[in-house]
Motif scaffolding. Sequence first.
Motif, PDB file in Angstrom:
ATOM      1  N   UNK A  67      36.447  18.678  63.066  1.00 37.28           N
ATOM      2  CA  UNK A  67      36.552  20.759  62.761  1.00 37.28           C
ATOM      3  C   UNK A  67      35.353  20.772  61.583  1.00 37.28           C
ATOM      4  N   UNK A  68      34.110  22.109  61.867  1.00 35.80           N
ATOM      5  CA  UNK A  68      33.638  22.204  61.313  1.00 35.80           C
ATOM      6  C   UNK A  68      33.015  23.106  60.967  1.00 35.80           C
ATOM      7  N   UNK A  69      33.568  24.059  59.630  1.00 37.37           N
ATOM      8  CA  UNK A  69      33.811  25.226  59.092  1.00 37.37           C
ATOM      9  C   UNK A  69      33.301  25.325  58.306  1.00 37.37           C
ATOM     10  N   UNK A  70      32.401  26.776  58.120  1.00 35.41           N
ATOM     11  CA  UNK A  70      31.357  27.633  57.544  1.00 35.41           C
ATOM     12  C   UNK A  70      32.489  28.725  56.969  1.00 35.41           C
ATOM     13  N   UNK A  71      32.102  29.006  55.564  1.00 31.48           N
ATOM     14  CA  UNK A  71      33.026  29.217  54.563  1.00 31.48           C
ATOM     15  C   UNK A  71      32.022  30.010  53.939  1.00 31.48           C
ATOM     16  N   UNK A  72      33.057  31.475  53.987  1.00 37.44           N
ATOM     17  CA  UNK A  72      32.559  32.431  52.369  1.00 37.44           C
ATOM     18  C   UNK A  72      33.908  33.063  52.039  1.00 37.44           C
ATOM     19  N   UNK A  73      33.305  33.623  51.424  1.00 31.47           N
ATOM     20  CA  UNK A  73      34.660  34.728  50.100  1.00 31.47           C
ATOM     21  C   UNK A  73      34.205  35.966  49.382  1.00 31.47           C
ATOM     22  N   UNK A  74      35.129  36.573  49.811  1.00 33.05           N
ATOM     23  CA  UNK A  74      35.291  38.036  49.384  1.00 33.05           C
ATOM     24  C   UNK A  74      36.535  38.886  48.068  1.00 33.05           C
ATOM     25  N   UNK A  75      36.120  39.179  46.747  1.00 28.15           N
ATOM     26  CA  UNK A  75      36.863  39.642  45.965  1.00 28.15           C
ATOM     27  C   UNK A  75      37.376  40.934  46.503  1.00 28.15           C
ATOM     28  N   UNK A  76      39.327  40.741  46.156  1.00 29.71           N
ATOM     29  CA  UNK A  76      39.518  41.913  46.165  1.00 29.71           C
ATOM     30  C   UNK A  76      40.183  42.756  45.090  1.00 29.71           C
ATOM     31  N   UNK A  77      39.951  43.689  44.050  1.00 30.09           N
ATOM     32  CA  UNK A  77      40.696  44.141  43.172  1.00 30.09           C
ATOM     33  C   UNK A  77      41.312  45.291  43.667  1.00 30.09           C
ATOM     34  N   UNK A  78      42.447  45.419  42.702  1.00 26.93           N
ATOM     35  CA  UNK A  78      43.726  45.995  43.246  1.00 26.93           C
ATOM     36  C   UNK A  78      43.533  47.441  43.259  1.00 26.93           C
ATOM     37  N   UNK A  79      41.757  48.156  42.550  1.00 29.88           N
ATOM     38  CA  UNK A  79      42.052  49.180  42.144  1.00 29.88           C
ATOM     39  C   UNK A  79      41.416  49.733  43.078  1.00 29.88           C
ATOM     40  N   UNK A  80      39.868  48.789  43.488  1.00 28.55           N
ATOM     41  CA  UNK A  80      39.791  48.904  45.037  1.00 28.55           C
ATOM     42  C   UNK A  80      38.051  49.596  43.722  1.00 28.55           C
ATOM     43  N   UNK A  81      38.032  49.272  42.852  1.00 30.47           N
ATOM     44  CA  UNK A  81      36.860  49.784  41.907  1.00 30.47           C
ATOM     45  C   UNK A  81      35.418  49.394  42.141  1.00 30.47           C
ATOM     46  N   UNK A  82      34.670  49.416  42.858  1.00 34.42           N
ATOM     47  CA  UNK A  82      33.732  49.127  43.488  1.00 34.42           C
ATOM     48  C   UNK A  82      33.142  48.109  43.018  1.00 34.42           C
ATOM     49  N   UNK A  83      32.678  49.301  40.901  1.00 34.08           N
ATOM     50  CA  UNK A  83      32.209  47.825  40.402  1.00 34.08           C
ATOM     51  C   UNK A  83      32.589  46.965  39.843  1.00 34.08           C
ATOM     52  N   UNK A  84      34.240  47.341  39.692  1.00 38.12           N
ATOM     53  CA  UNK A  84      34.183  46.240  39.241  1.00 38.12           C
ATOM     54  C   UNK A  84      34.316  44.511  40.695  1.00 38.12           C
ATOM     55  N   UNK A  85      34.522  45.172  41.390  1.00 41.76           N
ATOM     56  CA  UNK A  85      33.847  43.925  42.872  1.00 41.76           C
ATOM     57  C   UNK A  85      32.906  43.343  42.911  1.00 41.76           C
ATOM     58  N   UNK A  86      31.877  44.645  42.243  1.00 39.71           N
ATOM     59  CA  UNK A  86      30.874  43.688  42.492  1.00 39.71           C
ATOM     60  C   UNK A  86      30.439  43.112  41.363  1.00 39.71           C
ATOM     61  N   UNK A  87      30.909  43.399  40.078  1.00 40.50           N
ATOM     62  CA  UNK A  87      30.989  42.518  39.077  1.00 40.50           C
ATOM     63  C   UNK A  87      31.469  41.243  39.066  1.00 40.50           C
ATOM     64  N   UNK A  88      32.489  40.884  39.563  1.00 46.05           N
ATOM     65  CA  UNK A  88      33.870  39.320  40.318  1.00 46.05           C
ATOM     66  C   UNK A  88      32.556  38.627  41.567  1.00 46.05           C
TER      67      UNK A  88
END
Length: 535
Positions: free
Chosen positions: A65-86
Amino acid sequence: MTSLARPCHERTSFLRVMLFCIINLRFTVSDDGCGLVSPVRSVTVPERTPAGTELIELKWNDASITLEWSFVVVVKNHSQKLKEYFESALTFVPARNGNPCKCRSNSSCILKLTNAIDAEAIGPLANPDDKPEEVLSSAVHFVCIDVNAHSSRSSITGLLITSTNEYSPNFDPLLRDIKVPETTRRDTTIILLDKFVTDNDYGFGGHIKNFSLETSTDFIGLKNRTIVLMKEFDFDEQLKQRKTSLLFRLKATDSEGRAGAGYMILNLTDSDTHPPYYSSFGCKRLIPCGDVIYTASVYNKGTGEVKDIQPDQIKAEDGDTLSAPITYSITGSYNLWLEIDADTGRVTILEPLEELQESSIEITVVATEYTTLRRNADATLIINVETTRPTTIVTTTVNNDVNSTSTDVTSTSTLTKKKVLAATSLSLILAGVIPGLIIFCLGGALITWFVCRQRKAKKERWTAIRLHIRPPADLPSEDTLERNRLAIGLRGSKTDVSDSTKADVTDAESTVYSDDGSQMSEVSEASDIRLDRAH
């Protein structure tokens, strides 16, 4: 196939939006649809971990199987600035060279740090009500896409940031200027220490556990994280002892035992606790003065400002160190005849006092501080009403109003007693000095004249005569006298010379000299003298 040809960030944008709806953010794997060899349930990242550190390596079981990977950071307080920081601090790359978005079979993909994570930088990005332990925990949602089956799978790994206790408690500089009014009561809270002492650490160790007062004192105390006043004080007593500024040492310890020390300065301030005092009467601040009585004398037909109030013009000052403004007023039944300037305290007669038919009147002057409590002090002004024009009363008052048809002119006063006394003293001095100077000058002139006369009487004059002599024609030739120049000292204009021959003297020039040899006068006439014959 079209979707696969899109750039990597566009292929995953829809999935990133959908992942905001994830509810379960615990640090455990909720889905392992990507078939990882060793699923990573959570990873702990200490604060200040260097950039470039590898956090997670992903490998999958099925090599076909050939897989392509990506990731997303999910923060608990849904702060966009905090998400962008991580997301800016993390990157996802293959273990070998290749397309960053395609980690194929027999290879692995690595999640690594792009930048070091700072907990103190994360704190301001969170919501004020969020707890640090929740803000520092997040989740990385890995998304894998089967290139051949055109299907997507996912795997979630928890990400926990652990902070370190880097900073000691910090003391606000405002602690060095805490003002305590004189009227503060015992057990009154002066300050809340939590508002002035903080810990710059976010998360671990970022809470002040306790406070202690290092300076031994009975003036203040530490109760329930607050500073309270333990003893009331008199500002004037503290001022005498030069203790209006008090220094105390405080110590604070955070939740992990890291301590810090700082200083607190209490500046004691004066309050309105004393009434005003009449300084022009000789009263002193804080010293009882007794009855204050001013006096003045006025002409019963005069009006205008009352002058020469004894012992001085009415003046009061604040009884505290606040330097509050003072206002003046008068009480009694003479308001129709008298008034006082509220700012200066000067008294003015509005109507002649002869109508009162009283030899003296007494009014009460009230000096009031312009403060909240409006403290005041009284003084008495006794005005003697005289039927003759006194020397201490009202000055001329001229009121010329261009808008009115009347002109009021009051009579002027004569010299005050002080001026009369000064003028009398000056007259007496001049009456004695001037005759003395005249007598002195005359005596000196007389003495000078007498001395000069005596000196003139004693002087001796000597006359030196330079003579040009022409002999008579009948004398023998051998006896002919050549022109001779003789100098003879004479006393007077003529003298006798024994055994001499009388001769005519013509063309004589003589000069009279004093006994010191200086020239005095000339003799113009020739003298008939007897000369010694020259042999």
